[in-house]
Design a protein around this motif. Structure first.
Motif, PDB file in Angstrom:
ATOM      1  N   LEU A 230       0.850  -1.199   0.000  1.00  0.00           N
ATOM      2  CA  LEU A 230       0.000   0.000   0.000  1.00  0.00           C
ATOM      3  C   LEU A 230       0.881   1.243   0.000  1.00  0.00           C
ATOM      4  O   LEU A 230       1.734   1.403   0.880  1.00  0.00           O
ATOM      5  CB  LEU A 230      -0.904  -0.007   1.245  1.00  0.00           C
ATOM      6  CG  LEU A 230      -1.740   1.256   1.508  1.00  0.00           C
ATOM      7  CD1 LEU A 230      -2.722   1.548   0.378  1.00  0.00           C
ATOM      8  CD2 LEU A 230      -2.491   1.139   2.841  1.00  0.00           C
ATOM      9  N   PHE A 231       0.680   2.092  -0.985  1.00  0.00           N
ATOM     10  CA  PHE A 231       1.377   3.384  -0.996  1.00  0.00           C
ATOM     11  C   PHE A 231       0.564   4.352  -0.147  1.00  0.00           C
ATOM     12  O   PHE A 231      -0.597   4.634  -0.442  1.00  0.00           O
ATOM     13  CB  PHE A 231       1.517   3.909  -2.433  1.00  0.00           C
ATOM     14  CG  PHE A 231       1.983   5.342  -2.503  1.00  0.00           C
ATOM     15  CD1 PHE A 231       3.103   5.760  -1.798  1.00  0.00           C
ATOM     16  CD2 PHE A 231       1.295   6.275  -3.272  1.00  0.00           C
ATOM     17  CE1 PHE A 231       3.544   7.095  -1.846  1.00  0.00           C
ATOM     18  CE2 PHE A 231       1.729   7.614  -3.332  1.00  0.00           C
ATOM     19  CZ  PHE A 231       2.847   8.016  -2.618  1.00  0.00           C
ATOM     20  N   ILE A 232       1.160   4.813   0.951  1.00  0.00           N
ATOM     21  CA  ILE A 232       0.510   5.798   1.823  1.00  0.00           C
ATOM     22  C   ILE A 232       1.306   7.106   1.711  1.00  0.00           C
ATOM     23  O   ILE A 232       2.410   7.202   2.248  1.00  0.00           O
ATOM     24  CB  ILE A 232       0.482   5.355   3.309  1.00  0.00           C
ATOM     25  CG1 ILE A 232      -0.038   3.929   3.476  1.00  0.00           C
ATOM     26  CG2 ILE A 232      -0.332   6.346   4.148  1.00  0.00           C
ATOM     27  CD1 ILE A 232      -0.016   3.408   4.930  1.00  0.00           C
ATOM     28  N   PRO A 233       0.778   8.100   0.991  1.00  0.00           N
ATOM     29  CA  PRO A 233       1.517   9.356   0.888  1.00  0.00           C
ATOM     30  C   PRO A 233       1.628  10.040   2.253  1.00  0.00           C
ATOM     31  O   PRO A 233       0.770   9.856   3.121  1.00  0.00           O
ATOM     32  CB  PRO A 233       0.661  10.202  -0.068  1.00  0.00           C
ATOM     33  CG  PRO A 233      -0.291   9.247  -0.721  1.00  0.00           C
ATOM     34  CD  PRO A 233      -0.502   8.134   0.255  1.00  0.00           C
ATOM     35  N   ALA A 234       2.676  10.823   2.429  1.00  0.00           N
ATOM     36  CA  ALA A 234       2.874  11.582   3.669  1.00  0.00           C
ATOM     37  C   ALA A 234       1.586  12.311   4.045  1.00  0.00           C
ATOM     38  O   ALA A 234       0.874  12.818   3.165  1.00  0.00           O
ATOM     39  CB  ALA A 234       4.001  12.602   3.470  1.00  0.00           C
ATOM     40  N   MET A 235       1.285  12.329   5.324  1.00  0.00           N
ATOM     41  CA  MET A 235       0.150  13.047   5.926  1.00  0.00           C
ATOM     42  C   MET A 235      -1.214  12.380   5.712  1.00  0.00           C
ATOM     43  O   MET A 235      -2.202  12.855   6.262  1.00  0.00           O
ATOM     44  CB  MET A 235       0.081  14.515   5.445  1.00  0.00           C
ATOM     45  CG  MET A 235       1.304  15.329   5.823  1.00  0.00           C
ATOM     46  SD  MET A 235       1.290  16.998   5.149  1.00  0.00           S
ATOM     47  CE  MET A 235       1.431  16.692   3.401  1.00  0.00           C
ATOM     48  N   TRP A 236      -1.279  11.314   4.948  1.00  0.00           N
ATOM     49  CA  TRP A 236      -2.546  10.568   4.844  1.00  0.00           C
ATOM     50  C   TRP A 236      -2.732   9.777   6.134  1.00  0.00           C
ATOM     51  O   TRP A 236      -1.853   9.029   6.551  1.00  0.00           O
ATOM     52  CB  TRP A 236      -2.538   9.628   3.635  1.00  0.00           C
ATOM     53  CG  TRP A 236      -3.008  10.326   2.397  1.00  0.00           C
ATOM     54  CD1 TRP A 236      -2.288  11.203   1.642  1.00  0.00           C
ATOM     55  CD2 TRP A 236      -4.307  10.219   1.786  1.00  0.00           C
ATOM     56  NE1 TRP A 236      -3.073  11.659   0.597  1.00  0.00           N
ATOM     57  CE2 TRP A 236      -4.304  11.070   0.660  1.00  0.00           C
ATOM     58  CE3 TRP A 236      -5.470   9.487   2.080  1.00  0.00           C
ATOM     59  CZ2 TRP A 236      -5.421  11.213  -0.172  1.00  0.00           C
ATOM     60  CZ3 TRP A 236      -6.570   9.629   1.258  1.00  0.00           C
ATOM     61  CH2 TRP A 236      -6.549  10.488   0.144  1.00  0.00           C
ATOM     62  N   PHE A 237      -3.885   9.930   6.743  1.00  0.00           N
ATOM     63  CA  PHE A 237      -4.185   9.219   7.987  1.00  0.00           C
ATOM     64  C   PHE A 237      -4.484   7.765   7.685  1.00  0.00           C
ATOM     65  O   PHE A 237      -5.091   7.463   6.664  1.00  0.00           O
ATOM     66  CB  PHE A 237      -5.394   9.869   8.670  1.00  0.00           C
ATOM     67  CG  PHE A 237      -5.109  11.279   9.093  1.00  0.00           C
ATOM     68  CD1 PHE A 237      -4.590  11.540  10.347  1.00  0.00           C
ATOM     69  CD2 PHE A 237      -5.309  12.343   8.222  1.00  0.00           C
ATOM     70  CE1 PHE A 237      -4.293  12.843  10.742  1.00  0.00           C
ATOM     71  CE2 PHE A 237      -5.013  13.646   8.597  1.00  0.00           C
ATOM     72  CZ  PHE A 237      -4.505  13.890   9.857  1.00  0.00           C
ATOM     73  N   HIS A 238      -4.039   6.887   8.579  1.00  0.00           N
ATOM     74  CA  HIS A 238      -4.348   5.470   8.385  1.00  0.00           C
ATOM     75  C   HIS A 238      -4.650   4.790   9.710  1.00  0.00           C
ATOM     76  O   HIS A 238      -4.078   5.120  10.735  1.00  0.00           O
ATOM     77  CB  HIS A 238      -3.244   4.738   7.619  1.00  0.00           C
ATOM     78  CG  HIS A 238      -1.846   5.085   8.030  1.00  0.00           C
ATOM     79  ND1 HIS A 238      -1.252   6.305   7.752  1.00  0.00           N
ATOM     80  CD2 HIS A 238      -0.912   4.370   8.701  1.00  0.00           C
ATOM     81  CE1 HIS A 238      -0.024   6.330   8.230  1.00  0.00           C
ATOM     82  NE2 HIS A 238       0.208   5.172   8.829  1.00  0.00           N
ATOM     83  N   ASN A 239      -5.609   3.870   9.641  1.00  0.00           N
ATOM     84  CA  ASN A 239      -6.062   3.077  10.785  1.00  0.00           C
ATOM     85  C   ASN A 239      -6.023   1.627  10.319  1.00  0.00           C
ATOM     86  O   ASN A 239      -6.562   1.307   9.259  1.00  0.00           O
ATOM     87  CB  ASN A 239      -7.494   3.496  11.151  1.00  0.00           C
ATOM     88  CG  ASN A 239      -8.071   2.671  12.285  1.00  0.00           C
ATOM     89  OD1 ASN A 239      -8.309   1.464  12.130  1.00  0.00           O
ATOM     90  ND2 ASN A 239      -8.310   3.288  13.412  1.00  0.00           N
ATOM     91  N   VAL A 240      -5.353   0.779  11.088  1.00  0.00           N
ATOM     92  CA  VAL A 240      -5.084  -0.565  10.579  1.00  0.00           C
ATOM     93  C   VAL A 240      -5.617  -1.644  11.526  1.00  0.00           C
ATOM     94  O   VAL A 240      -5.312  -1.630  12.722  1.00  0.00           O
ATOM     95  CB  VAL A 240      -3.554  -0.772  10.396  1.00  0.00           C
ATOM     96  CG1 VAL A 240      -3.259  -2.138   9.827  1.00  0.00           C
ATOM     97  CG2 VAL A 240      -2.960   0.319   9.507  1.00  0.00           C
ATOM     98  N   ILE A 241      -6.417  -2.559  10.975  1.00  0.00           N
ATOM     99  CA  ILE A 241      -6.813  -3.750  11.741  1.00  0.00           C
ATOM    100  C   ILE A 241      -6.186  -4.968  11.083  1.00  0.00           C
ATOM    101  O   ILE A 241      -6.337  -5.177   9.875  1.00  0.00           O
ATOM    102  CB  ILE A 241      -8.343  -3.960  11.763  1.00  0.00           C
ATOM    103  CG1 ILE A 241      -9.041  -2.821  12.495  1.00  0.00           C
ATOM    104  CG2 ILE A 241      -8.694  -5.278  12.427  1.00  0.00           C
ATOM    105  CD1 ILE A 241     -10.517  -3.078  12.745  1.00  0.00           C
TER     106      ILE A 241
END
Ligand SMILES: O=C(O)CCC(=O)C(=O)O
Ligand SMILES: [Fe+2]
Length: 318
Positions: A230-241
């Motif tokens: 998964l590409f997560i750009p800087a400052m993108w919020f993420h919540n992981v289960i």
């Protein structure tokens, strides 16, 4: 209320994306994407619990231990403990434990760190050299941009709070399935931040009484299967289960020129130098406003907000 259902956006998946295509079509858009079919090396087949325990041995690791699946940084419902890596991996992979710290169904989470947490940056090649040989990290950025590579191992069911990081990120899901919920940086007014984390812990069943604006946050979502990146750009919020016990590796790299980042940041979550300076200056401005009576303070504060919006907001965000 089922208010969220109308606003779930599926994170797009792309198969077999080359470096050239990533840099031309994906990276400049600054939006999350699931990359499928990436060449990750032998880790995807080799990394069983037995193999990991034997290959990394009894090196001590500091882990989060939580009696409940949803970790809460506000009430601190988890504890930090140290275990030999092999013992930790076995425990994280089992559902009921014979040996435990809090309860027989406690959950574990490892976020690997450097040798000296305050000075060293997590780098799987340094902390887990044998395992590092099994992974081929997609080098879709220049070598000089590399910041860290972080091992993330999680019990089934564990949920990591919504947060942002300041570096660009490839979250490489080596084994196990994960659900990732993301929010755009533009939705920061709806996320009730405490530092880099959102106070809205339960993104599936949020407390709208306490967090009424959260209803406006547009929920992006994807499921990561073993082998997905998964590409997560800087400052993108993420919540992981973690829906299953899983092993991931994430790679942070610098999007901005190196001198923009805080040199003392070992986690990749300290705001860029100019951003923290601007926030400090704003705090001073707010202190200065306190010299005025409320009627005036309010008026000038509103004018300041307008000025910030006019001068600093991007105009293509809507
Ligand atoms: O997958 C996880 O456990 C968390 C990932 C994460 O926060 C990250 O890669 O920055
Ligand atoms: Fe993160």
């Amino acid at each position: 209320m089922e208010r969220h259902e109308q606003r779930v956006v599926r994170v797009p998946s792309l198969d077999g994306v080359t470096r050239e295509r990533f840099l031309r079509d994906v990276y400049p858009r600054r939006e999350p994407v699931v990359l499928k079919g990436m060449e990750l090396g032998p880790c995807t087949t080799k990394w069983t619990v037995d193999y990991l325990s034997q290959a990394a041995g009894s090196k001590e690791v500091k882990i989060h231990v939580s009696a409940v699946p949803q970790m809460d940084f506000l009430s601190k419902n988890f504890v930090y403990r140290t275990l030999p890596f092999d013992v930790f991996v076995r425990r994280a992979a089992e559902v009921k434990h014979k040996d435990y710290f809090l309860s027989e169904d406690e959950k574990y989470y490892l976020r690997s760190v450097g040798e000296d947490v305050r000075k060293d940056i997590a780098d799987i090649r340094k902390q887990f050299p044998v395992l590092a040989d099994d992974v081929q990290i997609p080098e879709y950025f220049e070598k000089e941009q590399f910041f860290s590579s972080v091992f993330r191992i999680s019990s089934a069911g564990l949920q990591l709070w919504t947060h942002y990081d300041v570096m660009d990120n490839f979250l490489i899901q080596v084994t196990g399935r994960k659900r990732v919920v993301l929010y755009s940086p533009r939705d920061v007014p709806y996320l009730y931040l405490s530092g880099t984390k959102s106070e809205v812990l339960d993104v599936d069943n949020p407390d709208f009484e306490k967090y009424p604006l959260f209803v406006n946050a547009k929920r992006y979502q994807c499921y990561l299967e073993a082998g997905d990146v998964l590409f997560i750009p800087a400052m993108w919020f993420h919540n992981v289960i973690s829906e299953e016990f899983g092993v991931a590796l994430n790679v942070f790299w610098k999007h901005l020129p190196a001198e923009c980042y805080d040199k003392s940041d070992t986690y990749g979550n300290k705001d860029p130098i100019a951003a923290s300076r601007a926030i400090q200056i704003l705090d001073r401005a707010l202190k200065t406003l306190e010299e005025l009576p409320e009627e005036y303070r309010d008026f000038y504060a509103r004018r300041m907000v307008l000025r910030i919006q006019e001068k600093a907001f991007r105009n293509d965000y809507g």
